[in-house]
Design an enzyme around this catalytic site. Structure first.
Site, PDB file in Angstrom:
ATOM      1  CB  SER A   9      -0.989  -0.045   1.161  1.00  0.00           C
ATOM      2  OG  SER A   9      -1.924  -1.078   0.965  1.00  0.00           O
ATOM      3  CE  LYS A  53     -17.466  22.074   6.692  1.00  0.00           C
ATOM      4  NZ  LYS A  53     -16.121  22.122   6.090  1.00  0.00           N
TER       5      LYS A  53
END
Length: 278
Positions: free
Chosen positions: A90, A142
């Site tokens: 990764s 948001k």
């Protein structure tokens, strides 16, 4: 470091030498110390190459990206060899790909090219406790990273877009570093890990071997016949700040024992991560 492959104390070296950087454990997003050290080594006339020793399942995408760029800038002017231990996956694979030569053990777990964004949702549990949360936002998206708010279909689509964009950046890094087409990288990048033996056949690593093999490659690139050529730690052992982890064998033992959960310490990792979770 003295007594291993010509390594000496960083304070006693006053002649051309290779620097050795060990990256182990979970990669945090704050990697400024290492980025600065790599820049200084890149610009130092007595530093001739970099030996990057990696034993990490990855970590924060931002940390991996910053280290990738620092290694890439170093590799543009001086040779870089990577030696992978138990794991180099990764974000740890991300930072390795700019190197000119990657060495892995046959049993190394590497690859795991992908991005993960985990977003807990505790809104249902709070509701069962009779606790309500009202969010006053400036826009519909948001509060979509807030675990106390329910994830909407639009919010999921937005977050998936973020992950897709970060994943595209990761794919481009691997394609450029490994000289592969993006189509080829995407065919390998479903998040799975590969053993070193599998990875060499796929073009993700260059050689099967240990750290000595990576050192030998660097010596050949630098036309060094002397095996005692100095190899100096870039960052003192006590200055490293990587989170330690149990290691591949301990994790696999836990899985075989019936423990099917992540034991990765996520403290200090904000946002999207690129990490191999066993």
């Amino acid at each position: 470091m003295a007594g291993h492959g010509g390594a000496v104390s960083a304070n006693s070296i006053h002649r051309p030498h290779i620097v050795r950087l060990a990256i182990s454990g979970i990669i945090k997003n704050d990697v400024s110390q290492t980025v600065r050290a790599l820049k200084q080594a890149r610009e130092a006339s007595d530093v001739t190459g970099l030996l990057l020793v990696v034993d990490s399942p990855g970590g924060g995408v931002t940390g991996g990206e910053r280290l990738h760029e620092a290694v890439k800038r170093f590799a543009a002017v001086k040779p870089v060899a990577v030696s992978m231990g138990d794991v180099g996956a990764s974000a740890a694979y991300m930072l390795s790909v700019p190197a000119q030569h990657i060495v892995a053990l046959p049993s190394t777990l590497t690859g795991s090219i992908g991005v993960l964004f985990q977003r807990p949702d505790v809104s249902v549990g709070l509701g069962r406790l009779g606790i309500g949360m009202d969010a006053i936002t400036s826009g519909a998206m948001k509060d979509q990273t807030d675990p106390t708010s329910a994830l909407t279909p639009e919010g999921r689509q937005m977050l998936q877009g973020l992950v897709n964009d970060l994943f595209g950046q990761f794919v481009s890094m691997v394609a450029e570093g490994r000289h592969l087409s993006e189509e080829k990288v995407r065919s390998l990048a479903d998040g799975r890990a590969y053993t070193g033996r599998q990875a060499i056949a796929l073009g993700l690593v260059d050689e099967l071997g240990d750290e000595d093999a990576a050192r030998l490659w660097l010596r050949k690139q630098l036309k060094i016949g002397n095996a005692s050529y100095p190899v100096v730690p870039l960052i003192p052992e006590h200055s490293r700040y990587w989170y330690q982890w149990p290691g591949k064998k301990a994790l696999l033992k836990g899985l075989l024992g019936g423990t099917f959960s992540s034991v990765i310490d996520r403290e200090g990792l904000d946002g999207a991560v690129a990490i191999l979770q066993l």
